[in-house]
Scaffold this motif. Sequence first.
Motif, PDB file in Angstrom:
ATOM      1  N   THR A  40       6.794 -17.262   3.119  1.00  8.07           N
ATOM      2  CA  THR A  40       6.062 -16.642   2.014  1.00  8.07           C
ATOM      3  C   THR A  40       4.910 -15.803   2.550  1.00  8.07           C
ATOM      4  OG1 THR A  40       6.540 -18.604   0.723  1.00  8.07           O
ATOM      5  CG2 THR A  40       4.840 -17.152  -0.154  1.00  8.07           C
ATOM      6  N   ALA A  41       4.201 -16.380   3.516  1.00  2.00           N
ATOM      7  CA  ALA A  41       3.058 -15.678   4.084  1.00  2.00           C
ATOM      8  C   ALA A  41       3.504 -14.376   4.742  1.00  2.00           C
ATOM      9  CB  ALA A  41       2.354 -16.568   5.100  1.00  2.00           C
ATOM     10  N   LEU A  42       4.611 -14.446   5.497  1.00  3.71           N
ATOM     11  CA  LEU A  42       5.105 -13.245   6.177  1.00  3.71           C
ATOM     12  C   LEU A  42       5.537 -12.188   5.174  1.00  3.71           C
ATOM     13  CD1 LEU A  42       7.205 -14.536   9.204  1.00  3.71           C
ATOM     14  CD2 LEU A  42       4.949 -13.494   9.210  1.00  3.71           C
ATOM     15  N   ASP A  43       6.303 -12.637   4.149  1.00  2.00           N
ATOM     16  CA  ASP A  43       6.809 -11.691   3.160  1.00  2.00           C
ATOM     17  C   ASP A  43       5.664 -10.994   2.441  1.00  2.00           C
ATOM     18  OD1 ASP A  43       9.260 -12.530   3.920  1.00  2.00           O
ATOM     19  OD2 ASP A  43       9.666 -13.755   2.141  1.00  2.00           O
ATOM     20  N   GLU A  44       4.693 -11.798   2.024  1.00  2.00           N
ATOM     21  CA  GLU A  44       3.637 -11.177   1.239  1.00  2.00           C
ATOM     22  C   GLU A  44       2.643 -10.426   2.112  1.00  2.00           C
ATOM     23  OE1 GLU A  44       2.423 -13.531  -2.194  1.00  2.00           O
ATOM     24  OE2 GLU A  44       0.635 -12.292  -2.306  1.00  2.00           O
ATOM     25  N   ALA A  45       2.501 -10.863   3.357  1.00  2.00           N
ATOM     26  CA  ALA A  45       1.595 -10.169   4.265  1.00  2.00           C
ATOM     27  C   ALA A  45       2.035  -8.726   4.445  1.00  2.00           C
ATOM     28  CB  ALA A  45       1.549 -10.874   5.611  1.00  2.00           C
ATOM     29  N   ALA A  46       3.382  -8.525   4.415  1.00  2.00           N
ATOM     30  CA  ALA A  46       3.930  -7.189   4.590  1.00  2.00           C
ATOM     31  C   ALA A  46       3.331  -6.212   3.584  1.00  2.00           C
ATOM     32  CB  ALA A  46       5.443  -7.240   4.461  1.00  2.00           C
ATOM     33  N   VAL A  47       3.077  -6.708   2.362  1.00  3.40           N
ATOM     34  CA  VAL A  47       2.511  -5.857   1.310  1.00  3.40           C
ATOM     35  C   VAL A  47       1.126  -5.353   1.729  1.00  3.40           C
ATOM     36  CG1 VAL A  47       1.739  -5.805  -1.096  1.00  3.40           C
ATOM     37  CG2 VAL A  47       3.746  -7.174  -0.450  1.00  3.40           C
ATOM     38  N   TYR A  48       0.321  -6.274   2.295  1.00  7.74           N
ATOM     39  CA  TYR A  48      -1.051  -5.906   2.649  1.00  7.74           C
ATOM     40  C   TYR A  48      -1.100  -5.129   3.964  1.00  7.74           C
ATOM     41  CZ  TYR A  48      -2.068  -9.173  -1.032  1.00  7.74           C
ATOM     42  OH  TYR A  48      -2.100  -9.795  -2.233  1.00  7.74           O
ATOM     43  N   LEU A  49      -0.078  -5.320   4.770  1.00  7.08           N
ATOM     44  CA  LEU A  49      -0.070  -4.645   6.068  1.00  7.08           C
ATOM     45  C   LEU A  49       0.611  -3.288   5.979  1.00  7.08           C
ATOM     46  CD1 LEU A  49       0.845  -7.718   8.271  1.00  7.08           C
ATOM     47  CD2 LEU A  49      -1.397  -6.667   8.019  1.00  7.08           C
ATOM     48  N   GLY A  50       0.911  -2.841   4.760  1.00  4.28           N
ATOM     49  CA  GLY A  50       1.474  -1.503   4.580  1.00  4.28           C
ATOM     50  C   GLY A  50       2.928  -1.395   4.992  1.00  4.28           C
ATOM     51  N   GLY A  51       3.682  -2.463   4.818  1.00  2.00           N
ATOM     52  CA  GLY A  51       5.122  -2.408   5.073  1.00  2.00           C
ATOM     53  C   GLY A  51       5.474  -2.198   6.536  1.00  2.00           C
ATOM     54  N   ALA A  52       4.569  -2.557   7.422  1.00  2.00           N
ATOM     55  CA  ALA A  52       4.832  -2.377   8.853  1.00  2.00           C
ATOM     56  C   ALA A  52       5.775  -3.449   9.385  1.00  2.00           C
ATOM     57  CB  ALA A  52       3.526  -2.414   9.628  1.00  2.00           C
ATOM     58  N   ASN A  53       6.108  -4.406   8.532  1.00  2.00           N
ATOM     59  CA  ASN A  53       6.968  -5.516   8.937  1.00  2.00           C
ATOM     60  C   ASN A  53       8.377  -5.044   9.275  1.00  2.00           C
ATOM     61  OD1 ASN A  53       7.971  -8.020   9.337  1.00  2.00           O
ATOM     62  ND2 ASN A  53       7.315  -8.856   7.374  1.00  2.00           N
ATOM     63  N   ASP A  54       8.871  -5.401  10.445  1.00  2.00           N
ATOM     64  CA  ASP A  54      10.208  -4.964  10.840  1.00  2.00           C
ATOM     65  C   ASP A  54      11.250  -5.978  10.415  1.00  2.00           C
ATOM     66  OD1 ASP A  54       9.922  -5.863  14.368  1.00  2.00           O
ATOM     67  OD2 ASP A  54       9.088  -6.758  12.556  1.00  2.00           O
ATOM     68  N   GLU A  55      11.705  -5.864   9.203  1.00  2.00           N
ATOM     69  CA  GLU A  55      12.666  -6.827   8.651  1.00  2.00           C
ATOM     70  C   GLU A  55      14.022  -6.753   9.357  1.00  2.00           C
ATOM     71  OE1 GLU A  55      10.934  -8.880   5.090  1.00  2.00           O
ATOM     72  OE2 GLU A  55      12.930  -9.086   5.962  1.00  2.00           O
TER      73      GLU A  55
END
Lengths: 187, 202
Positions: A172-187
């Motif tokens: 949950t933390a990772l998924d939602e963190a992506a929102v605050y980190l500007g979608g930099a998450n490499d899914e």
Amino acid sequence: MNKERVAMVSVLAFICIAAAALLGYVNGVTKDRIEAIANDKMQSAMEEIIPGAVFKEITLPDSSKFDKAFFAEDEAGNKTAFCAKVTVSGFADDIVLIVGTDLNGSVLGVKITQINETAGLGSKTNDEAWLSQFKGLSGSINLKKVKTLPTDVAAVSGATISSSAVTGGVQTALDEAAVYLGGANDE
Amino acid sequence: MNSLKQITDGLFANNPVLVQLIGMCPTLATTTSLKNALGMGLSAAAVLVCSNVVISILRKIIPVKVRIACYIVIIAGFVTVVDLLMQAYLPELSVSLGMYIPLIVVNCIILARAEAFASKNGVIASFFDGVGMGLGFTFALCLLAFFRELIGCGTVYGIPVFGSGYEPVTVIVQTPGGFLCLGILIAAFKVVSDKIKGRKRS
């Protein structure tokens, strides 16, 4: 008969009022301390994950799954990392996690600040060694009985519910963190 | 009945857990470690002493028909006080006992002593009854927790005693292990107390 009824009601009412007064007093005395202890715990957990940072709280929308979220900043005020407090339901009671991620959305560390799971089983999810499995993970995490891939997390045997609760919280933390980190998450 | 006799009565001859078999729920739930057992035992004892004293003071003005409601309000009040104080001053213990503290309200030992003793006896006698029963409860909990923690986790009060080669028998800290240990403990206690009684008689 009437007298008896009056006595019944008035004695019970008197006891209730006295108990309420006592509780009000004790609550007033202990409230600040209890809150301070919870905040201290969170603060020291965050500092352990991301040492030497200044934590700036982020205002969260009502729909957020986070209890609280922070950006870690260095002395110059540059964002260096992200930190969130998440509550998940475990086997016995709620588990409160602090999850720190870097700006690319991979886990820097996970700490548990409140856990009430079965001693010797679910409580093992609070072991440093077990929690360190999450370090460096990003995207989607798989909870497995035996770790086969580097992205897997091995569940504590006999404590699947606690293990998946903690893993779910980190996810949950990772998924939602992506929102605050500007979608930099490499899914 | 003198006060010393009352205390030993609660500790041994009429031990609430090992002889009267009441308060089984907190007994099984909190005896997974010695620390928890001690915390639970002492908090229940504190509530028991306070509620016994207050109920004894009020025994003549509490109407019979609403006595249980009155007892519950008094007991619940003290439990909440203990819970809040523990959260504020013993946060670690409060984390590990967590959900069991509010359950002291329905701990049958406390209600049983209120009904069977405090409502019929004077303040001082009720105080010592609370101390005796409270210590008896703590004693039984600690004894059970000592064995469960030792076998189930290989530790005593959180300190490892067997070295790293010991593989803990986790079933002992789970519920079935709790029943097993409690059964064995009650049997052992009965054997010992029968022997002592026999010796006194002869």
